[in-house]
Design a protein around this motif. Structure first.
Motif, PDB file in Angstrom:
ATOM      1  N   UNK A 402     -19.344 -35.154  -6.315  1.00 27.59           N
ATOM      2  CA  UNK A 402     -20.470 -35.515  -5.443  1.00 27.59           C
ATOM      3  C   UNK A 402     -21.709 -35.887  -6.257  1.00 27.59           C
ATOM      4  N   UNK A 403     -22.677 -36.474  -5.578  1.00 26.39           N
ATOM      5  CA  UNK A 403     -23.952 -36.778  -6.220  1.00 26.39           C
ATOM      6  C   UNK A 403     -24.733 -35.486  -6.449  1.00 26.39           C
ATOM      7  N   UNK A 404     -25.560 -35.488  -7.490  1.00 30.03           N
ATOM      8  CA  UNK A 404     -26.413 -34.327  -7.759  1.00 30.03           C
ATOM      9  C   UNK A 404     -27.310 -34.079  -6.544  1.00 30.03           C
ATOM     10  N   UNK A 405     -27.349 -32.845  -6.095  1.00 28.40           N
ATOM     11  CA  UNK A 405     -28.151 -32.464  -4.936  1.00 28.40           C
ATOM     12  C   UNK A 405     -27.336 -32.217  -3.683  1.00 28.40           C
ATOM     13  N   UNK A 406     -26.212 -32.912  -3.545  1.00 33.38           N
ATOM     14  CA  UNK A 406     -25.413 -32.782  -2.322  1.00 33.38           C
ATOM     15  C   UNK A 406     -24.805 -31.384  -2.165  1.00 33.38           C
ATOM     16  N   UNK A 407     -24.320 -30.813  -3.280  1.00 34.38           N
ATOM     17  CA  UNK A 407     -23.675 -29.497  -3.213  1.00 34.38           C
ATOM     18  C   UNK A 407     -24.673 -28.409  -2.849  1.00 34.38           C
ATOM     19  N   UNK A 408     -25.917 -28.558  -3.306  1.00 31.79           N
ATOM     20  CA  UNK A 408     -26.936 -27.553  -3.014  1.00 31.79           C
ATOM     21  C   UNK A 408     -27.282 -27.540  -1.527  1.00 31.79           C
TER      22      UNK A 408
END
Length: 465
Positions: A402-408
């Motif tokens: 995933x793109x950075x930020x999506x998992x958070x």
């Protein structure tokens, strides 16, 4: 066989390069890197060790295969005199009083540590975003996550800042970032390598393992770190894996879990690529069998129930009294509360609270003990499977990074990204990620203590798909 370790060794022995120049070059790359893969550099130690290697070579003394080889260490391993932060605020000032057994074995073999590597705080995450040092960026595409929790280790290997790195795998934390960054990553059989000096996340599945760009380098490092350690009663003696042992494939039957491939969670491209790899394996004359297994959501639920319970117990000692950055409150209880609330990441707090919940009165019988029972069923299922097939092949993840930020934004989605790795952790099985077959690679798994077969089949796949 292809090997960065052997290549560097030959260059050192033939005096094409000096160890000091090599180490300085790698340190410069690590200092300049823009991937947030570095927590701290061990530059003075590394250069001192390099000078000693150069002196031996100048005196025409023989050096070992790992002597002078630069490597990285995930920042959850004790290395005496170095900061060991677990990428957390709580331990940002903590210095190791001793060295982990696995790392000490590498130091004894002459390998040179360059860097403590960025990771999810205390190993809590699947993206290497849960860190006080900033999200680790994917080596292939910096807009994507590097995978977790050994993201910094995987990136440093992929970018050749280190010849190899030592990660830690609890539920996929070596295998998943290896897949995300197109390198090899091994979770060995539980107990093959001592866990002494590795900060505990979930003690019943924590494994020490190597990340590298070749199967041969995985084999070399695995051999050095393996063996019984009196400081870890779960460790055991195991025979060395020779290079010739993995050159000839003797795998006759391969299994795969059809419910993994038929799951609604899997991307169409990952499914298509995996099935194409299966067809190539069949074309090479190997029998392929579909296997039944627990649904991936049951595996994830079982793993996180047990892992959260164990991490809540393991991290209870971190209250600012003996370990950690203490924040004073009005009284002792208040001090504990403030210290832990301020210094643990949101993800760590989520797992500690979840673990204490499943262990609490009224819930432990219903949830925790059921998780233990399910783990026994999972292990029994694996025993049945390996009476029918030699190895099991699976995707590493159901989808691309995933793109950075999506998992958070979506912790539940992050947990589900571990759907194809956690089962093998619960079974304590040797599992290797290879950078082939799907966008995040393939996993090869064998029965307990059969790590050699995993490397053997990986070597076969390298030439087949």
């Amino acid at each position: 066989m292809e090997s960065q370790i052997k290549k560097i060794h030959q260059q050192l022995v033939s005096k094409q390069i000096t160890c000091t120049a090599l180490v300085q070059e790698k340190l410069d790359l690590l200092k300049q890197n823009t991937y947030n893969s570095v927590n701290s550099l061990l530059d003075s130690t590394a250069l001192d060790l390099a000078a000693k290697v150069d002196a031996k070579i100048a005196n025409n003394e023989k050096i070992g295969l790992l002597e002078g080889i630069p490597f990285g260490i995930k920042d959850v391993y004790m290395v005496q005199g170095t900061y060991t932060t677990a990428s957390s605020d709580l331990l940002k000032k903590y210095k190791s009083p001793y060295t982990a057994t696995a790392i000490q074995k590498l130091l004894d073999a002459g390998a040179i540590p360059l860097v403590k590597e960025n990771c999810d705080s205390f190993g809590h995450g699947s993206s290497s975003e849960n860190t006080v040092f900033g999200a680790v960026k994917n080596a292939v595409n910096p807009e994507l996550v590097a995978g977790g929790s050994s993201g910094g280790s995987a990136v440093n290997v992929a970018k050749e800042y280190t010849a190899f790195s030592i990660g830690g795998d609890t539920g996929g934390s070596i295998r998943q970032p290896a897949g995300y960054n197109n390198i090899y990553g091994l979770k060995p059989t539980y107990g093959k390598i001592s866990r002494y000096g590795l900060m505990a996340y979930a003690s019943s599945t924590d494994c020490v393992g190597p990340l590298a760009k070749s199967i041969e380098d995985i084999r070399i490092v695995l051999n050095v770190m393996s063996g019984k350690d009196v400081k870890d009663q779960t460790s055991y003696n195991s025979k060395e894996i020779n290079e010739n042992d993995i050159l000839k494939n003797n795998v006759k039957t391969v299994g795969y879990f059809k419910n993994f491939i038929e799951s609604e969670a899997i991307d169409a491209s990952v499914k298509a690529d995996f099935l194409a790899s299966i067809e190539k394996i069949k074309a090479a004359g190997i029998e392929v069998k579909e296997l039944d297994f627990f649904k991936s959501d049951i595996l994830v639920s079982t793993y996180y129930t047990l892992a959260m319970a164990e991490t809540a117990s393991n991290l209870s000692r971190l209250d600012g009294t003996n370990y950690g950055d203490r924040i004073e409150g009005e009284n002792l209880k208040d001090t504990y509360s403030i210290t832990r609330s301020k210094n643990f990441s949101e993800e760590s707090k989520r797992r500690i609270v979840g673990g204490n919940q499943v262990l609490s009165q009224g819930f432990s019988d219903e949830i925790y003990l059921k998780g233990l029972e399910l783990r026994d069923h999972i292990s029994a299922n694996f025993n049945k499977d390996f009476s029918e097939v030699d190895v099991i092949l699976s995707p590493v993840t159901p989808s691309a990074p995933p793109k950075i930020g999506d998992s958070l934004k979506d912790p539940h989605a992050m947990y589900l990204s571990d759907a194809y790795t956690v089962g093998f952790s619960l079974g304590q099985l040797p599992t290797l990620t290879v950078p082939q077959g799907t966008v995040t690679g393939l996993q090869i798994t064998a029965a307990k203590n059969n790590d050699e077969l995993v490397l053997k089949f990986a070597n076969f796949l390298k030439e087949t798909i």
